[in-house]
Design an enzyme around this catalytic site. Structure first.
Site, PDB file in Angstrom:
ATOM      1  N   GLU A   1      -2.453  14.929   0.471  1.00 21.36           N
ATOM      2  CA  GLU A   1      -1.884  13.627   0.843  1.00 21.36           C
ATOM      3  C   GLU A   1      -0.978  13.790   2.060  1.00 21.36           C
ATOM      4  O   GLU A   1       0.201  14.148   1.906  1.00 21.36           O
ATOM      5  CB  GLU A   1      -1.046  13.064  -0.311  1.00 21.36           C
TER       6      GLU A   1
ATOM      7  N   HIS B   1       4.344  15.675  -6.002  1.00 17.06           N
ATOM      8  CA  HIS B   1       4.084  14.558  -5.091  1.00 17.06           C
ATOM      9  C   HIS B   1       5.122  14.589  -3.960  1.00 17.06           C
ATOM     10  O   HIS B   1       6.280  14.957  -4.189  1.00 17.06           O
ATOM     11  CB  HIS B   1       4.155  13.223  -5.845  1.00 17.06           C
TER      12      HIS B   1
ATOM     13  N   GLY C   1       1.143   4.935   1.946  1.00 15.20           N
ATOM     14  CA  GLY C   1       1.757   3.606   1.953  1.00 15.20           C
ATOM     15  C   GLY C   1       1.933   3.007   3.328  1.00 15.20           C
ATOM     16  O   GLY C   1       2.658   2.033   3.508  1.00 15.20           O
TER      17      GLY C   1
ATOM     18  N   GLY D   1      -2.395   5.086  -4.449  1.00 13.47           N
ATOM     19  CA  GLY D   1      -1.195   4.347  -4.821  1.00 13.47           C
ATOM     20  C   GLY D   1      -1.472   2.854  -4.858  1.00 13.47           C
ATOM     21  O   GLY D   1      -2.022   2.323  -5.825  1.00 13.47           O
ATOM     22  N   GLY D   2      -1.115   2.167  -3.787  1.00 13.50           N
ATOM     23  CA  GLY D   2      -1.163   0.705  -3.717  1.00 13.50           C
ATOM     24  C   GLY D   2      -2.446   0.077  -4.238  1.00 13.50           C
ATOM     25  O   GLY D   2      -2.408  -0.885  -5.022  1.00 13.50           O
TER      26      GLY D   2
ATOM     27  N   ASN E   1      -2.137   6.335  -8.916  1.00 18.65           N
ATOM     28  CA  ASN E   1      -0.734   6.697  -9.100  1.00 18.65           C
ATOM     29  C   ASN E   1       0.062   5.403  -8.953  1.00 18.65           C
ATOM     30  O   ASN E   1       0.267   4.928  -7.837  1.00 18.65           O
ATOM     31  CB  ASN E   1      -0.314   7.730  -8.048  1.00 18.65           C
ATOM     32  N   TRP E   2       0.469   4.860 -10.084  1.00 16.09           N
ATOM     33  CA  TRP E   2       1.164   3.569 -10.044  1.00 16.09           C
ATOM     34  C   TRP E   2       2.603   3.697  -9.537  1.00 16.09           C
ATOM     35  O   TRP E   2       3.273   2.693  -9.297  1.00 16.09           O
ATOM     36  CB  TRP E   2       1.181   2.944 -11.449  1.00 16.09           C
ATOM     37  N   LYS E   3       3.106   4.910  -9.441  1.00 13.31           N
ATOM     38  CA  LYS E   3       4.499   5.120  -9.015  1.00 13.31           C
ATOM     39  C   LYS E   3       5.425   4.261  -9.901  1.00 13.31           C
ATOM     40  O   LYS E   3       5.137   4.099 -11.077  1.00 13.31           O
ATOM     41  CB  LYS E   3       4.637   4.831  -7.518  1.00 13.31           C
TER      42      LYS E   3
ATOM     43  N   SER F   1      -3.324   5.794   1.633  1.00 10.30           N
ATOM     44  CA  SER F   1      -3.944   4.537   2.063  1.00 10.30           C
ATOM     45  C   SER F   1      -5.450   4.496   1.789  1.00 10.30           C
ATOM     46  O   SER F   1      -6.217   3.974   2.600  1.00 10.30           O
ATOM     47  CB  SER F   1      -3.642   4.262   3.540  1.00 10.30           C
TER      48      SER F   1
ATOM     49  N   GLU G   1       6.798  12.365  -2.656  1.00  7.85           N
ATOM     50  CA  GLU G   1       8.011  11.590  -2.949  1.00  7.85           C
ATOM     51  C   GLU G   1       8.955  12.382  -3.850  1.00  7.85           C
ATOM     52  O   GLU G   1      10.181  12.296  -3.702  1.00  7.85           O
ATOM     53  CB  GLU G   1       7.610  10.240  -3.588  1.00  7.85           C
TER      54      GLU G   1
HETATM   55  P1  13P Z   1      -1.004   4.837  -1.107  1.00  9.32           P
HETATM   56  O1  13P Z   1      -2.445   4.797  -1.605  1.00  9.32           O
HETATM   57  O2  13P Z   1      -0.241   3.606  -1.489  1.00  9.32           O
HETATM   58  O3  13P Z   1      -0.956   5.169   0.346  1.00  9.32           O
HETATM   59  O4  13P Z   1      -0.266   6.038  -1.889  1.00  9.32           O
HETATM   60  C1  13P Z   1      -0.853   7.282  -1.891  1.00  9.32           C
HETATM   61  C2  13P Z   1      -0.135   8.135  -2.869  1.00  9.32           C
HETATM   62  O5  13P Z   1       0.994   8.544  -2.626  1.00  9.32           O
HETATM   63  C3  13P Z   1      -0.800   8.452  -4.124  1.00  9.32           C
HETATM   64  O6  13P Z   1      -0.124   9.458  -4.812  1.00  9.32           O
END
Ligand code: 13P
Length: 251
Positions: free
Chosen positions: A166, A94, A172, A233-234, A9-11, A212, A96
């Site tokens: 999640e 998600h 993050g 994500g990251g 998920n590149w956000k 993470s 967010e």
């Molecule tokens: P991180 O891997 O950066 O913690 O993000 C997780 C996430 O929200 C994937 O949708």
């Protein structure tokens, strides 16, 4: 046997040039899609470019989508368009989106129905805050999220669905849930689906852990009985790191 699914998920990261460079860098090394599903969920304007270059084994997903067909919803993205440009996955709910864009369980339920209507595979996100985890309310909270999200879906749809657990406190932050914590909650979700549907449906449903996930902890997470993949994500932003994660699905 459930096929592992690793999704990045590149956000709100990577412009078009960066996204294309990434795909060129990984293209030849993405594992056989028969063995592991490798997905990149990118910002909407670059999705078509990624679909054109996804090759045989990569799949492309959107990060959100509207619940209605079309109309006066400035800035929104329709399931029709996503399907039309060759996108196959869409992240729904998600944390967010829930936190910053008021996505309620009711809306998320509508979005799941809509995604299925257009043949998109939804990745439904659920997960608790740190306060809820510390109060011992994780299972009840997540159960409620899942029950409300799945309302009215048939078992054939649920078998196609991906659920990403999640925990918000692990996103993050560098704090991963322990593999036991993650597996316990995911097992609990499978139990909820079994109660709502049946054992066959619960066993077919693919579930990811997210929060993470990194190359150094992915193996241990994927080794758990009920964790079928990761939503990352990251660590999905770097080509080498993403390849390590998707290849972990082969083990
Ligand atoms: P991180 O891997 O950066 O913690 O993000 C997780 C996430 O929200 C994937 O949708």
């Amino acid at each position: 046997m459930r096929k592992p699914i690793i999704a990045g998920n590149w956000k709100m990261n990577k412009n078009r040039d960066e996204a294309l460079q990434f795909v060129y860098a990984i293209n030849k090394e993405v594992p056989e899609s028969e063995l592991v599903e490798s997905v990149i969920c990118a910002q909407a304007p670059v999705l078509r470019d990624l679909v054109k270059r996804q090759g045989d084994n990569l799949r492309v997903g959107a990060q959100t989508m509207h619940e209605l067909d079309n109309g006066a919803y400035t800035g929104e993205i329709s399931a029709d368009l996503l399907d039309n440009i060759g996108v196959t996955y869409v992240i729904i709910g998600h944390s967010e989106r829930r936190a910053y864009y008021n996505e309620t369980d009711e809306k998320i339920n509508k979005k799941l129905h809509q995604a299925f209507r257009y043949g998109l595979t939804p990745i439904l996100c659920v997960g608790e805050s740190l306060e809820l985890r510390e109060a011992g309310d994780t299972d009840n909270f997540v159960k409620d999220q899942v029950t409300k999200a799945l309302k009215g879906l048939g078992s054939e749809q649920v078998k196609e669905l991906v659920i990403a657990y999640e925990p918000i406190w692990a996103i993050g932050t560098g704090k991963t849930a322990t593999s036991e914590q993650a597996n316990d909650t995911i097992k609990g979700i499978r139990g909820v689906v079994k109660d709502l549907y049946d054992e066959e449906t619960a066993e077919a449903l693919r579930m990811q852990y997210g929060g993470s996930v990194k190359p150094h902890n992915v193996d241990e997470l994927l080794a758990q009985s009920d964790i079928d993949g990761a939503l990352v994500g990251g660590a999905s932003l770097d080509p080498e790191s993403f390849l390590t994660l998707v290849k972990a699905g082969l083990k």
